[in-house]
Scaffold this motif. Structure first.
Motif, PDB file in Angstrom:
ATOM      1  N   ALA A 129     -53.055  10.502   3.559  1.00 32.33           N
ATOM      2  CA  ALA A 129     -51.682  10.410   4.056  1.00 32.33           C
ATOM      3  C   ALA A 129     -51.424  11.403   5.185  1.00 32.33           C
ATOM      4  O   ALA A 129     -50.541  11.185   6.021  1.00 32.33           O
ATOM      5  CB  ALA A 129     -50.690  10.644   2.922  1.00 32.33           C
ATOM      6  N   HIS A 130     -52.190  12.493   5.226  1.00 32.16           N
ATOM      7  CA  HIS A 130     -52.026  13.503   6.278  1.00 32.16           C
ATOM      8  C   HIS A 130     -53.087  13.393   7.369  1.00 32.16           C
ATOM      9  O   HIS A 130     -53.105  14.208   8.293  1.00 32.16           O
ATOM     10  CB  HIS A 130     -52.094  14.904   5.669  1.00 32.16           C
ATOM     11  N   SER A 131     -53.975  12.414   7.254  1.00 36.51           N
ATOM     12  CA  SER A 131     -55.161  12.368   8.106  1.00 36.51           C
ATOM     13  C   SER A 131     -54.856  12.076   9.567  1.00 36.51           C
ATOM     14  O   SER A 131     -55.611  12.477  10.450  1.00 36.51           O
ATOM     15  CB  SER A 131     -56.139  11.324   7.576  1.00 36.51           C
ATOM     16  N   GLY A 132     -53.768  11.351   9.827  1.00 38.12           N
ATOM     17  CA  GLY A 132     -53.475  10.945  11.200  1.00 38.12           C
ATOM     18  C   GLY A 132     -54.219   9.695  11.619  1.00 38.12           C
ATOM     19  O   GLY A 132     -54.222   9.341  12.807  1.00 38.12           O
ATOM     20  N   TYR A 133     -54.857   9.002  10.664  1.00 33.87           N
ATOM     21  CA  TYR A 133     -55.601   7.773  10.961  1.00 33.87           C
ATOM     22  C   TYR A 133     -54.937   6.579  10.278  1.00 33.87           C
ATOM     23  O   TYR A 133     -54.400   6.696   9.173  1.00 33.87           O
ATOM     24  CB  TYR A 133     -57.048   7.878  10.480  1.00 33.87           C
ATOM     25  N   ASP A 134     -54.979   5.456  10.951  1.00 34.96           N
ATOM     26  CA  ASP A 134     -54.436   4.206  10.412  1.00 34.96           C
ATOM     27  C   ASP A 134     -55.471   3.115  10.615  1.00 34.96           C
ATOM     28  O   ASP A 134     -55.456   2.395  11.610  1.00 34.96           O
ATOM     29  CB  ASP A 134     -53.123   3.850  11.107  1.00 34.96           C
ATOM     30  N   PHE A 135     -56.387   3.009   9.649  1.00 29.36           N
ATOM     31  CA  PHE A 135     -57.444   2.011   9.729  1.00 29.36           C
ATOM     32  C   PHE A 135     -56.935   0.660   9.235  1.00 29.36           C
ATOM     33  O   PHE A 135     -56.013   0.606   8.418  1.00 29.36           O
ATOM     34  CB  PHE A 135     -58.639   2.440   8.875  1.00 29.36           C
ATOM     35  N   PRO A 136     -57.516  -0.430   9.683  1.00 32.07           N
ATOM     36  CA  PRO A 136     -57.123  -1.753   9.154  1.00 32.07           C
ATOM     37  C   PRO A 136     -57.357  -1.859   7.651  1.00 32.07           C
ATOM     38  O   PRO A 136     -56.683  -2.629   6.979  1.00 32.07           O
ATOM     39  CB  PRO A 136     -58.033  -2.714   9.926  1.00 32.07           C
ATOM     40  N   GLY A 143     -48.436   5.563   2.941  1.00 32.61           N
ATOM     41  CA  GLY A 143     -49.665   6.059   3.524  1.00 32.61           C
ATOM     42  C   GLY A 143     -49.459   6.959   4.724  1.00 32.61           C
ATOM     43  O   GLY A 143     -48.419   7.600   4.894  1.00 32.61           O
ATOM     44  N   SER A 144     -50.482   7.004   5.581  1.00 33.17           N
ATOM     45  CA  SER A 144     -50.476   7.935   6.707  1.00 33.17           C
ATOM     46  C   SER A 144     -49.396   7.617   7.727  1.00 33.17           C
ATOM     47  O   SER A 144     -48.855   8.525   8.375  1.00 33.17           O
ATOM     48  CB  SER A 144     -51.845   7.915   7.390  1.00 33.17           C
ATOM     49  N   VAL A 145     -49.053   6.342   7.881  1.00 31.83           N
ATOM     50  CA  VAL A 145     -48.086   5.959   8.914  1.00 31.83           C
ATOM     51  C   VAL A 145     -46.695   6.495   8.591  1.00 31.83           C
ATOM     52  O   VAL A 145     -46.046   7.147   9.412  1.00 31.83           O
ATOM     53  CB  VAL A 145     -48.045   4.428   9.076  1.00 31.83           C
ATOM     54  N   THR A 160     -36.190  13.488   7.886  1.00 30.09           N
ATOM     55  CA  THR A 160     -34.981  13.098   7.143  1.00 30.09           C
ATOM     56  C   THR A 160     -35.203  11.790   6.392  1.00 30.09           C
ATOM     57  O   THR A 160     -34.283  11.297   5.734  1.00 30.09           O
ATOM     58  CB  THR A 160     -33.776  12.936   8.092  1.00 30.09           C
ATOM     59  N   THR A 161     -36.403  11.241   6.493  1.00 31.38           N
ATOM     60  CA  THR A 161     -36.723   9.974   5.824  1.00 31.38           C
ATOM     61  C   THR A 161     -38.137  10.036   5.265  1.00 31.38           C
ATOM     62  O   THR A 161     -38.897  10.964   5.554  1.00 31.38           O
ATOM     63  CB  THR A 161     -36.629   8.793   6.812  1.00 31.38           C
ATOM     64  N   HIS A 162     -38.473   9.014   4.452  1.00 30.93           N
ATOM     65  CA  HIS A 162     -39.824   8.843   3.906  1.00 30.93           C
ATOM     66  C   HIS A 162     -40.271  10.064   3.096  1.00 30.93           C
ATOM     67  O   HIS A 162     -41.206  10.774   3.469  1.00 30.93           O
ATOM     68  CB  HIS A 162     -40.829   8.560   5.028  1.00 30.93           C
ATOM     69  N   PHE A 163     -39.616  10.278   1.969  1.00 29.84           N
ATOM     70  CA  PHE A 163     -39.931  11.434   1.136  1.00 29.84           C
ATOM     71  C   PHE A 163     -40.984  11.128   0.074  1.00 29.84           C
ATOM     72  O   PHE A 163     -41.511  12.052  -0.535  1.00 29.84           O
ATOM     73  CB  PHE A 163     -38.651  11.952   0.463  1.00 29.84           C
ATOM     74  N   GLN A 164     -41.261   9.866  -0.174  1.00 37.74           N
ATOM     75  CA  GLN A 164     -42.308   9.532  -1.133  1.00 37.74           C
ATOM     76  C   GLN A 164     -43.675   9.829  -0.528  1.00 37.74           C
ATOM     77  O   GLN A 164     -43.922   9.524   0.647  1.00 37.74           O
ATOM     78  CB  GLN A 164     -42.238   8.054  -1.524  1.00 37.74           C
ATOM     79  N   PRO A 165     -44.573  10.388  -1.325  1.00 37.30           N
ATOM     80  CA  PRO A 165     -45.898  10.686  -0.775  1.00 37.30           C
ATOM     81  C   PRO A 165     -46.771   9.451  -0.595  1.00 37.30           C
ATOM     82  O   PRO A 165     -47.592   9.399   0.316  1.00 37.30           O
ATOM     83  CB  PRO A 165     -46.499  11.644  -1.811  1.00 37.30           C
ATOM     84  N   SER A 189     -36.721   4.275   6.619  1.00 35.55           N
ATOM     85  CA  SER A 189     -36.292   3.982   7.985  1.00 35.55           C
ATOM     86  C   SER A 189     -37.305   3.053   8.627  1.00 35.55           C
ATOM     87  O   SER A 189     -38.398   2.837   8.097  1.00 35.55           O
ATOM     88  CB  SER A 189     -36.156   5.271   8.809  1.00 35.55           C
ATOM     89  N   GLY A 190     -36.948   2.528   9.775  1.00 33.82           N
ATOM     90  CA  GLY A 190     -37.867   1.648  10.492  1.00 33.82           C
ATOM     91  C   GLY A 190     -38.743   2.401  11.462  1.00 33.82           C
ATOM     92  O   GLY A 190     -39.542   1.806  12.177  1.00 33.82           O
ATOM     93  N   ASN A 191     -38.636   3.731  11.455  1.00 35.67           N
ATOM     94  CA  ASN A 191     -39.373   4.552  12.424  1.00 35.67           C
ATOM     95  C   ASN A 191     -40.735   4.946  11.866  1.00 35.67           C
ATOM     96  O   ASN A 191     -41.035   6.113  11.670  1.00 35.67           O
ATOM     97  CB  ASN A 191     -38.556   5.799  12.764  1.00 35.67           C
ATOM     98  N   PHE A 192     -41.561   3.950  11.590  1.00 32.60           N
ATOM     99  CA  PHE A 192     -42.875   4.274  11.037  1.00 32.60           C
ATOM    100  C   PHE A 192     -43.948   3.355  11.597  1.00 32.60           C
ATOM    101  O   PHE A 192     -44.976   3.135  10.974  1.00 32.60           O
ATOM    102  CB  PHE A 192     -42.856   4.195   9.503  1.00 32.60           C
ATOM    103  N   LYS A 193     -43.723   2.818  12.774  1.00 34.66           N
ATOM    104  CA  LYS A 193     -44.712   1.924  13.354  1.00 34.66           C
ATOM    105  C   LYS A 193     -45.923   2.723  13.833  1.00 34.66           C
ATOM    106  O   LYS A 193     -45.788   3.812  14.383  1.00 34.66           O
ATOM    107  CB  LYS A 193     -44.109   1.144  14.532  1.00 34.66           C
TER     108      LYS A 193
END
Length: 288
Positions: free
Chosen positions: A221-228, A242-244, A254-259, A272-276
């Motif tokens: 989740a902290h890796s900074g990678y988003d593999f298919p 996940g990481s995104v 202020t959003t996405h508090f679940q790990p 929020s929708g700010n996770f693309k």
């Protein structure tokens, strides 16, 4: 010449005798219990497994970070490919991690080894259903606990400044940021990881696999990678953040508090929708 029917029956019998009488999990557990009994019963075993799993997983992603400068193709899977990981940032995160482990984790390990008696080992392994539901239950419980803890430390200025702000020094996380945290937060996470399998009456084997899996998905989740093939791209309906989503949380805390999951963020209005992910967006654009 031997009759064909007789030969077929012999082959069938050989195949039948090759099928193990015990389920795979029981065979694995019998082997571990027979050959590594004292290691499994040791109070130090969970700590050694968790620490080694964390460092091995981080070294894997660190290797990818290093290779990304030599193999540009790897950057297509990085959430922020235009911003290479700085060595100074890695060293700072690693130093705090080592400090926490030497000053807090190691003394706690010694105390646990000294005071806690060896654990008894069950003879029966968990069934496949018990094993799966046990890990899923522990992940869901841990996810809920951390959501409440995380939300409280963002809503309370004193809690945030005193304990949690250090984790947000990095707005674009990489693997070593996973445990770049205060001792209080490290203790909280370790406590839940240890206690949750006990609360759910999980088997020793289930507890160990949960611990390893929990550390892996936390680093991921902290890796900074988003593999298919990342979980957030395999689990449907956006149930897995996940990481995104965690990267979005570090950029906009202020959003996405679940790990891991997303359902509590949805239900409590902290989604929020700010996770693309630019990584997956670029892949889809190339495949179009």
């Amino acid at each position: 010449m031997e009759p064909v029917e007789h030969r077929v029956s012999e082959i069938t019998w050989e195949i039948v005798t090759m099928i193990p009488e015990k389920p795979p999990l029981q065979l694995i557990w019998d082997y571990l219990r027979t050959n590594h009994k004292e290691m499994l019963r040791s109070p130090l075993f969970p700590i050694v497994v968790s620490v080694s799993t964390y460092f091995i997983t981080c070294l894997f992603y660190t290797t990818l970070d290093g290779l990304s400068t030599l193999v540009p193709a790897l950057n297509r899977y990085r959430i922020h490919p235009d911003q290479p990981i700085k060595l100074s940032g890695v060293l700072k995160a690693v130093m705090l991690t080592l400090y926490n482990h030497l000053v807090f984790v190691f003394p706690a390990s010694v105390a646990q080894w000294y005071w806690r008696p060896p654990l008894p080992l069950e003879e029966r392994a968990p069934t496949a259903l018990e094993f799966t539901l046990g890990i899923l239950g522990c992940i869901l419980l841990f996810d809920f606990q951390y959501y409440l803890w995380h939300l409280a430390h963002h809503r309370s200025q004193w809690l945030y400044v005193t304990f949690h702000a250090i984790h947000h020094e990095y707005s674009k996380p990489f693997c070593w940021v996973t445990q770049y945290m205060s001792a209080w937060e490290l203790a909280s996470v370790g406590f839940w990881t240890t206690v949750d399998p006990v609360l759910l009456h999980c088997h020793h084997l289930t507890s160990t696999v949960f611990m390893v899996f929990n550390i892996w998905i936390s680093v991921d989740a902290h890796s900074g990678y988003d593999f298919p093939w990342s979980l957030q791209n395999l689990i449907p309906f956006g149930l897995w953040g996940g990481s995104v989503k965690h990267d979005a949380h570090h950029r906009c805390p202020t959003t996405h508090f679940q790990p891991y999951f997303s359902h509590w963020d949805w239900l409590c209005g902290t989604n929020s929708g700010n996770f693309k992910s630019s990584a997956i967006a670029r892949k889809r654009k190339r495949d179009a």
